[in-house]
Design a protein around this motif. Structure first.
Motif, PDB file in Angstrom:
ATOM      1  N   ALA A 139     -19.827 -32.146 -17.446  1.00  0.00           N
ATOM      2  CA  ALA A 139     -20.027 -31.563 -16.118  1.00  0.00           C
ATOM      3  C   ALA A 139     -19.278 -32.366 -15.064  1.00  0.00           C
ATOM      4  O   ALA A 139     -18.667 -31.792 -14.153  1.00  0.00           O
ATOM      5  CB  ALA A 139     -21.518 -31.489 -15.792  1.00  0.00           C
ATOM      6  N   GLU A 140     -19.318 -33.689 -15.174  1.00  0.00           N
ATOM      7  CA  GLU A 140     -18.592 -34.528 -14.222  1.00  0.00           C
ATOM      8  C   GLU A 140     -17.088 -34.311 -14.338  1.00  0.00           C
ATOM      9  O   GLU A 140     -16.382 -34.276 -13.330  1.00  0.00           O
ATOM     10  CB  GLU A 140     -18.949 -35.999 -14.435  1.00  0.00           C
ATOM     11  CG  GLU A 140     -20.354 -36.332 -13.971  1.00  0.00           C
ATOM     12  CD  GLU A 140     -20.804 -37.737 -14.340  1.00  0.00           C
ATOM     13  OE1 GLU A 140     -20.202 -38.358 -15.248  1.00  0.00           O
ATOM     14  OE2 GLU A 140     -21.771 -38.212 -13.711  1.00  0.00           O
ATOM     15  N   GLU A 141     -16.588 -34.145 -15.556  1.00  0.00           N
ATOM     16  CA  GLU A 141     -15.158 -33.877 -15.758  1.00  0.00           C
ATOM     17  C   GLU A 141     -14.782 -32.517 -15.176  1.00  0.00           C
ATOM     18  O   GLU A 141     -13.725 -32.377 -14.549  1.00  0.00           O
ATOM     19  CB  GLU A 141     -14.805 -33.941 -17.246  1.00  0.00           C
ATOM     20  CG  GLU A 141     -14.830 -35.352 -17.806  1.00  0.00           C
ATOM     21  CD  GLU A 141     -14.673 -35.415 -19.316  1.00  0.00           C
ATOM     22  OE1 GLU A 141     -14.629 -34.349 -19.979  1.00  0.00           O
ATOM     23  OE2 GLU A 141     -14.606 -36.539 -19.845  1.00  0.00           O
ATOM     24  N   ARG A 142     -15.641 -31.502 -15.377  1.00  0.00           N
ATOM     25  CA  ARG A 142     -15.381 -30.181 -14.797  1.00  0.00           C
ATOM     26  C   ARG A 142     -15.402 -30.240 -13.275  1.00  0.00           C
ATOM     27  O   ARG A 142     -14.578 -29.615 -12.601  1.00  0.00           O
ATOM     28  CB  ARG A 142     -16.393 -29.154 -15.306  1.00  0.00           C
ATOM     29  CG  ARG A 142     -16.189 -28.759 -16.758  1.00  0.00           C
ATOM     30  CD  ARG A 142     -17.019 -27.528 -17.153  1.00  0.00           C
ATOM     31  NE  ARG A 142     -18.397 -27.562 -16.722  1.00  0.00           N
ATOM     32  CZ  ARG A 142     -19.408 -28.102 -17.394  1.00  0.00           C
ATOM     33  NH1 ARG A 142     -19.193 -28.683 -18.552  1.00  0.00           N
ATOM     34  NH2 ARG A 142     -20.640 -28.056 -16.914  1.00  0.00           N
ATOM     35  N   ARG A 143     -16.371 -31.009 -12.733  1.00  0.00           N
ATOM     36  CA  ARG A 143     -16.453 -31.155 -11.278  1.00  0.00           C
ATOM     37  C   ARG A 143     -15.194 -31.816 -10.749  1.00  0.00           C
ATOM     38  O   ARG A 143     -14.626 -31.376  -9.744  1.00  0.00           O
ATOM     39  CB  ARG A 143     -17.675 -31.976 -10.879  1.00  0.00           C
ATOM     40  CG  ARG A 143     -17.793 -32.106  -9.340  1.00  0.00           C
ATOM     41  CD  ARG A 143     -18.853 -33.052  -8.903  1.00  0.00           C
ATOM     42  NE  ARG A 143     -18.468 -34.395  -9.337  1.00  0.00           N
ATOM     43  CZ  ARG A 143     -19.292 -35.413  -9.437  1.00  0.00           C
ATOM     44  NH1 ARG A 143     -20.565 -35.265  -9.151  1.00  0.00           N
ATOM     45  NH2 ARG A 143     -18.879 -36.582  -9.830  1.00  0.00           N
TER      46      ARG A 143
END
Length: 115
Positions: A59-63
């Protein structure tokens, strides 16, 4: 009487031994089951933590990717807006020039009103 009491005590001890052994065996089995249950719960908890850490990282990478896209789109939008302003200005100037040339041509008699 004392011998009789000792004999009874020995008899009770002999009879109690298998019961005590059964209690010890039952306690061992119960303790093993409790340990297995606790270990299984710990393993499930560890797996859940690992899964949540993986999901959080994704999720952090997508964000971060989305934030990069947002920055890029803002820059592209700014450039496109600047280009539109330049095009609008050029179109306005070309239209004013065309209108002036048209009027000049009409006044010079180059064009008739029907054209």
């Amino acid at each position: 009487m004392k011998i009789k009491t000792l004999g009874c005590a020995a008899l009770l001890a002999a009879v109690s031994l298998p019961v005590w052994a059964n209690d010890a065996s039952g306690e061992l089995m119960s303790a093993q089951a409790a340990y297995r249950q606790a270990l299984q719960s710990q393993n499930k908890g560890d797996s859940k933590i690992a899964d949540l850490q993986y999901k959080l990282k994704n999720a952090e990478e997508r964000r971060q990717a989305a934030e990069n896209d947002i920055s890029r789109y803002r820059a592209e939008l700014h450039q496109a807006s600047e280009a539109k302003i330049a095009h609008d200005s050029a179109l306005k100037a070309a239209g004013e020039r065309l209108d002036a040339a048209w009027r000049a041509a009409e006044q010079a008699g180059v064009l008739t009103k029907q054209q």
